[in-house]
Design an enzyme around this catalytic site. Structure first.
Site, PDB file in Angstrom:
ATOM      1  N   HIS A 136       0.789  -0.807   0.156  1.00  0.00           N
ATOM      2  CA  HIS A 136       0.163   0.042  -0.056  1.00  0.00           C
ATOM      3  C   HIS A 136       0.598   1.126  -0.326  1.00  0.00           C
ATOM      4  O   HIS A 136       2.281   1.311   0.163  1.00  0.00           O
ATOM      5  CB  HIS A 136      -0.836   0.025   1.068  1.00  0.00           C
ATOM      6  CG  HIS A 136      -2.251  -0.625   1.401  1.00  0.00           C
ATOM      7  ND1 HIS A 136      -2.383  -2.565   1.230  1.00  0.00           N
ATOM      8  CD2 HIS A 136      -3.489  -0.474   0.394  1.00  0.00           C
ATOM      9  CE1 HIS A 136      -3.303  -2.667   1.304  1.00  0.00           C
ATOM     10  NE2 HIS A 136      -4.004  -1.795   0.513  1.00  0.00           N
ATOM     11  N   LYS A 140      -0.495   4.948   4.330  1.00  0.00           N
ATOM     12  CA  LYS A 140      -1.826   3.470   5.380  1.00  0.00           C
ATOM     13  C   LYS A 140      -0.917   3.232   6.423  1.00  0.00           C
ATOM     14  O   LYS A 140       0.409   3.018   6.566  1.00  0.00           O
ATOM     15  CB  LYS A 140      -1.907   2.613   4.489  1.00  0.00           C
ATOM     16  CG  LYS A 140      -2.541   1.690   4.963  1.00  0.00           C
ATOM     17  CD  LYS A 140      -2.839   0.760   3.702  1.00  0.00           C
ATOM     18  CE  LYS A 140      -3.885  -0.118   4.368  1.00  0.00           C
ATOM     19  NZ  LYS A 140      -5.664   0.765   4.502  1.00  0.00           N
TER      20      LYS A 140
END
Length: 229
Positions: A136, A140
């Site tokens: 990600h 995040k």
């Protein structure tokens, strides 16, 4: 519908855009306007048909406590708070509220979870072991991702909870999300991968979930209802 979006990060902004495209009236609150859920008074919350939260693990629980206590309807796309899930379920049920939560509102991811169960069921007695990798964007906050944990749970549901399914998490660049289930045999390897090209599938799924929840009360996991959205 009148929709309140909590959080103006990249996904929250996109949720607001998608909701407006689908004909809803949208109001957005950012973290500065809603520190410690201070803006979520009962009269303010009553002005909306449903609330969609894409904030942070630190903010979402306070937001839920404030909103669900008024009997509001909430769709929660934020992850990293599930240690408080039982408390939030209890609050929603006591107050006659509605709560729909999930680690990923993308229909593609939900289909991947179904395929992961079929894949692990087909290979569990053939000497394969399983691992998960996920990548990600750098901003995040939770690691591993909620989606990766849900993917692991789907596999363990099939092969037995006494088994190990390790998760390797990477945070880099602006990656929207890549999840891979790996089945490793003695002489080969099978991969099941979902790669998000943008955050739009998450946003569209969250808005569709809000439309579905608007006429209901109770507590739902998106895994239970995604085929109805």
């Amino acid at each position: 519908m009148r929709i309140l979006v909590l959080g103006v990060g990249k996904t929250g902004k996109l949720v607001a855009e998608v909701a407006a495209e689908r004909g809803h009236s949208v109001h957005v609150l950012d973290a500065k306007e809603n520190k410690d859920a201070a803006a979520l008074t009962a009269p303010f919350v009553a002005g909306f048909d449903i609330i969609i939260d894409f904030t942070t693990p630190e903010a979402v629980v306070s937001n839920m406590r404030a909103c669900l206590a008024t009997g509001a309807k909430m769709v929660i796309g934020t992850t990293g708070w599930y240690d408080k899930l039982d408390d939030m379920k209890s609050l929603a049920e006591r107050r006659g509220a509605a709560l729909l939560y999930g680690t990923n509102f993308s229909i593609g991811v939900q289909k991947m979870l179904d395929l992961a169960k079929k894949m692990s069921a087909a290979l569990k007695d053939s000497g394969y072991h399983f691992a998960i990798s996920e990548t990600h964007h750098e901003s995040k906050l939770d690691s591993p991702s909620g989606t990766a944990i849900t993917l692991r749970d789907a596999v363990l549901e099939t092969i037995g909870s006494n088994n190990e399914v390790p998760i390797h998490a990477t945070r880099t660049g602006e990656v929207a999300g890549i999840h891979t289930l790996e089945a490793i045999g003695h002489g080969d390897r099978l991969l099941l991968t979902h790669e998000s090209k943008s955050r739009r599938p998450f946003a569209e799924g969250a808005v569709r979930a809000a439309e579905w929840l608007a006429s209901r009360t109770g507590v739902y996991n998106v895994r239970e209802v995604f085929d109805k959205l």
